[in-house]
Motif scaffolding. Structure first.
Motif, PDB file in Angstrom:
ATOM      1  N   ASP A 233       0.368   7.856  -8.175  1.00 51.33           N
ATOM      2  CA  ASP A 233      -0.528   9.004  -8.127  1.00 51.33           C
ATOM      3  C   ASP A 233      -1.218   9.188  -9.476  1.00 51.33           C
ATOM      4  OD1 ASP A 233      -1.659  11.367  -6.886  1.00 51.33           O
ATOM      5  OD2 ASP A 233      -0.320  12.509  -8.185  1.00 51.33           O
ATOM      6  N   HIS A 234      -0.458   9.056 -10.557  1.00 50.08           N
ATOM      7  CA  HIS A 234      -1.027   9.201 -11.903  1.00 50.08           C
ATOM      8  C   HIS A 234      -2.087   8.127 -12.169  1.00 50.08           C
ATOM      9  CE1 HIS A 234      -1.273   9.798 -16.222  1.00 50.08           C
ATOM     10  NE2 HIS A 234      -1.008   8.494 -16.370  1.00 50.08           N
ATOM     11  N   ILE A 235      -1.809   6.889 -11.809  1.00 48.58           N
ATOM     12  CA  ILE A 235      -2.739   5.781 -12.034  1.00 48.58           C
ATOM     13  C   ILE A 235      -4.009   5.969 -11.211  1.00 48.58           C
ATOM     14  CG2 ILE A 235      -3.063   3.288 -11.772  1.00 48.58           C
ATOM     15  CD1 ILE A 235      -1.219   4.106 -14.093  1.00 48.58           C
ATOM     16  N   ILE A 236      -3.868   6.338  -9.948  1.00 50.70           N
ATOM     17  CA  ILE A 236      -5.041   6.527  -9.087  1.00 50.70           C
ATOM     18  C   ILE A 236      -5.905   7.667  -9.615  1.00 50.70           C
ATOM     19  CG2 ILE A 236      -5.764   7.236  -6.771  1.00 50.70           C
ATOM     20  CD1 ILE A 236      -3.429   5.520  -5.712  1.00 50.70           C
ATOM     21  N   ARG A 237      -5.283   8.768 -10.062  1.00 53.96           N
ATOM     22  CA  ARG A 237      -6.065   9.872 -10.644  1.00 53.96           C
ATOM     23  C   ARG A 237      -6.791   9.433 -11.909  1.00 53.96           C
ATOM     24  NH1 ARG A 237      -2.568  13.938 -12.188  1.00 53.96           N
ATOM     25  NH2 ARG A 237      -0.743  12.999 -11.270  1.00 53.96           N
ATOM     26  N   LEU A 238      -6.142   8.608 -12.721  1.00 48.02           N
ATOM     27  CA  LEU A 238      -6.761   8.101 -13.949  1.00 48.02           C
ATOM     28  C   LEU A 238      -8.001   7.268 -13.625  1.00 48.02           C
ATOM     29  CD1 LEU A 238      -6.397   7.805 -17.081  1.00 48.02           C
ATOM     30  CD2 LEU A 238      -5.152   5.710 -16.585  1.00 48.02           C
ATOM     31  N   TYR A 239      -7.902   6.388 -12.636  1.00 46.28           N
ATOM     32  CA  TYR A 239      -9.048   5.567 -12.241  1.00 46.28           C
ATOM     33  C   TYR A 239     -10.164   6.423 -11.642  1.00 46.28           C
ATOM     34  CZ  TYR A 239      -7.126   0.938 -13.140  1.00 46.28           C
ATOM     35  OH  TYR A 239      -6.669  -0.183 -13.758  1.00 46.28           O
ATOM     36  N   LYS A 240      -9.814   7.398 -10.796  1.00 54.05           N
ATOM     37  CA  LYS A 240     -10.833   8.264 -10.194  1.00 54.05           C
ATOM     38  C   LYS A 240     -11.562   9.078 -11.256  1.00 54.05           C
ATOM     39  CE  LYS A 240      -9.208   8.688  -5.496  1.00 54.05           C
ATOM     40  NZ  LYS A 240      -8.716   9.547  -4.437  1.00 54.05           N
ATOM     41  N   LYS A 241     -10.838   9.552 -12.243  1.00 62.55           N
ATOM     42  CA  LYS A 241     -11.452  10.315 -13.330  1.00 62.55           C
ATOM     43  C   LYS A 241     -12.466   9.460 -14.091  1.00 62.55           C
ATOM     44  CE  LYS A 241     -10.209  12.939 -17.451  1.00 62.55           C
ATOM     45  NZ  LYS A 241      -9.133  13.314 -18.349  1.00 62.55           N
ATOM     46  N   ALA A 242     -12.199   8.156 -14.202  1.00 63.01           N
ATOM     47  CA  ALA A 242     -13.100   7.242 -14.904  1.00 63.01           C
ATOM     48  C   ALA A 242     -14.249   6.774 -14.008  1.00 63.01           C
ATOM     49  CB  ALA A 242     -12.331   6.042 -15.429  1.00 63.01           C
ATOM     50  N   GLY A 243     -14.248   7.160 -12.722  1.00 61.18           N
ATOM     51  CA  GLY A 243     -15.331   6.799 -11.818  1.00 61.18           C
ATOM     52  C   GLY A 243     -15.059   5.577 -10.962  1.00 61.18           C
ATOM     53  N   TYR A 244     -13.811   5.121 -10.911  1.00 61.57           N
ATOM     54  CA  TYR A 244     -13.446   3.959 -10.103  1.00 61.57           C
ATOM     55  C   TYR A 244     -12.657   4.424  -8.884  1.00 61.57           C
ATOM     56  CZ  TYR A 244     -14.622   1.381 -14.315  1.00 61.57           C
ATOM     57  OH  TYR A 244     -15.275   0.882 -15.405  1.00 61.57           O
ATOM     58  N   THR A 245     -12.858   3.735  -7.764  1.00 56.07           N
ATOM     59  CA  THR A 245     -12.129   4.050  -6.545  1.00 56.07           C
ATOM     60  C   THR A 245     -11.214   2.884  -6.204  1.00 56.07           C
ATOM     61  OG1 THR A 245     -13.986   5.358  -5.732  1.00 56.07           O
ATOM     62  CG2 THR A 245     -12.346   4.674  -4.116  1.00 56.07           C
ATOM     63  N   ILE A 246      -9.947   3.171  -6.040  1.00 59.66           N
ATOM     64  CA  ILE A 246      -8.977   2.147  -5.643  1.00 59.66           C
ATOM     65  C   ILE A 246      -8.909   2.167  -4.125  1.00 59.66           C
ATOM     66  CG2 ILE A 246      -6.565   1.453  -5.704  1.00 59.66           C
ATOM     67  CD1 ILE A 246      -6.406   2.639  -8.504  1.00 59.66           C
ATOM     68  N   SER A 247      -9.252   1.041  -3.507  1.00 58.82           N
ATOM     69  CA  SER A 247      -9.258   0.982  -2.051  1.00 58.82           C
ATOM     70  C   SER A 247      -8.069   0.194  -1.504  1.00 58.82           C
ATOM     71  CB  SER A 247     -10.562   0.354  -1.559  1.00 58.82           C
ATOM     72  OG  SER A 247     -10.723  -0.938  -2.116  1.00 58.82           O
ATOM     73  N   GLN A 248      -7.489  -0.695  -2.329  1.00 64.75           N
ATOM     74  CA  GLN A 248      -6.384  -1.527  -1.845  1.00 64.75           C
ATOM     75  C   GLN A 248      -5.406  -1.790  -2.974  1.00 64.75           C
ATOM     76  OE1 GLN A 248      -7.589  -5.071   0.257  1.00 64.75           O
ATOM     77  NE2 GLN A 248      -5.760  -6.157  -0.356  1.00 64.75           N
ATOM     78  N   ILE A 249      -4.132  -1.770  -2.639  1.00 60.25           N
ATOM     79  CA  ILE A 249      -3.070  -2.119  -3.578  1.00 60.25           C
ATOM     80  C   ILE A 249      -2.309  -3.294  -2.990  1.00 60.25           C
ATOM     81  CG2 ILE A 249      -0.917  -1.379  -4.649  1.00 60.25           C
ATOM     82  CD1 ILE A 249      -2.042   1.452  -4.741  1.00 60.25           C
ATOM     83  N   ASN A 250      -2.219  -4.394  -3.748  1.00 59.99           N
ATOM     84  CA  ASN A 250      -1.444  -5.554  -3.341  1.00 59.99           C
ATOM     85  C   ASN A 250      -0.035  -5.409  -3.909  1.00 59.99           C
ATOM     86  OD1 ASN A 250      -3.711  -6.772  -2.134  1.00 59.99           O
ATOM     87  ND2 ASN A 250      -4.374  -7.510  -4.128  1.00 59.99           N
ATOM     88  N   ALA A 251       0.967  -5.591  -3.057  1.00 59.12           N
ATOM     89  CA  ALA A 251       2.345  -5.404  -3.511  1.00 59.12           C
ATOM     90  C   ALA A 251       3.275  -6.378  -2.810  1.00 59.12           C
ATOM     91  CB  ALA A 251       2.801  -3.968  -3.227  1.00 59.12           C
TER      92      ALA A 251
END
Length: 193
Positions: free
Chosen positions: A2-20
């Motif tokens: 959640d913290h990482i996704i919020r950090l990316y969204k704040k910078a203007g990037y959208t995470i659409s997929q996570i490979n795990a």
């Protein structure tokens, strides 16, 4: 996550997929709906190649930094911070084949450039004297603390994260002075391990 996704969204990037790796499926399935991200799990027994290569790079950087230290053994606090610093330094410079040839991942996400005086002027494991602001100031308490440098603070003001040699605790200070490391300090750090 959640913290990482919020950090990316704040910078203007959208995470659409996570490979795990598939072994993380039970943990990630619980939070996948809340994160609004598609989870792509590998087959059983397989790994995400990019993550595995990144892990190897971090291990190599950690081992190199560890063996450059004057200590034969280091405490868990230093091990933990050396691992964090190794990852932080990878993001401090432009990645070969990354999305930018001129800007580091840190600069792209945080919208701040590195400042040599704040982020790069002291090395991990350096013996430093940290200025101690005593309150009240008219006491005989020491004005400096014997510390081992761990890493720069990530805030905008700068500062330093240190391990206090008297207590073994992690502290932060804004002003420090690098001092040559005597054998007594080397032995003190090794005893803490």
């Amino acid at each position: 996550l959640d913290h990482i996704i919020r950090l990316y969204k704040k910078a203007g990037y959208t995470i659409s997929q996570i490979n795990a790796d598939n072994e993380f499926r039970p943990m990630f399935e619980q939070v996948a709906d809340d994160l609004d991200v598609e989870m792509n799990f590998t087959n059983a027994g397989d790994h995400v190649p990019e993550a595995e290569r990144n892990n190897r790079v971090l291990q190599e950087r950690f081992r190199t930094a560890y063996h450059r230290l004057p200590y034969k053994a280091i405490p868990k606090t230093m091990i933990r911070h050396l691992a964090m610093l190794s990852a932080q330094q990878l993001n401090s410079f432009p990645a070969k084949g990354g999305i930018s040839a001129h800007y580091s991942p840190y600069a792209l996400l945080m919208h701040r450039a590195l400042d040599y005086n704040k982020h790069l002027s002291y090395g991990f494991g350096t013996y430093v004297q940290a200025f101690n602001d005593n309150s009240p100031t008219n006491t005989n308490a020491p004005r400096t603390l014997d510390c081992i440098y761990l890493r720069p603070n990530t805030n905008q003001q700068g500062g330093h994260t240190l391990m206090d040699l008297a207590t073994g605790r992690v502290i932060t200070r804004s002003r420090i002075t690098e001092v040559p490391v005597p054998n007594t300090i080397i032995r003190a750090v090794e005893r803490m391990a």
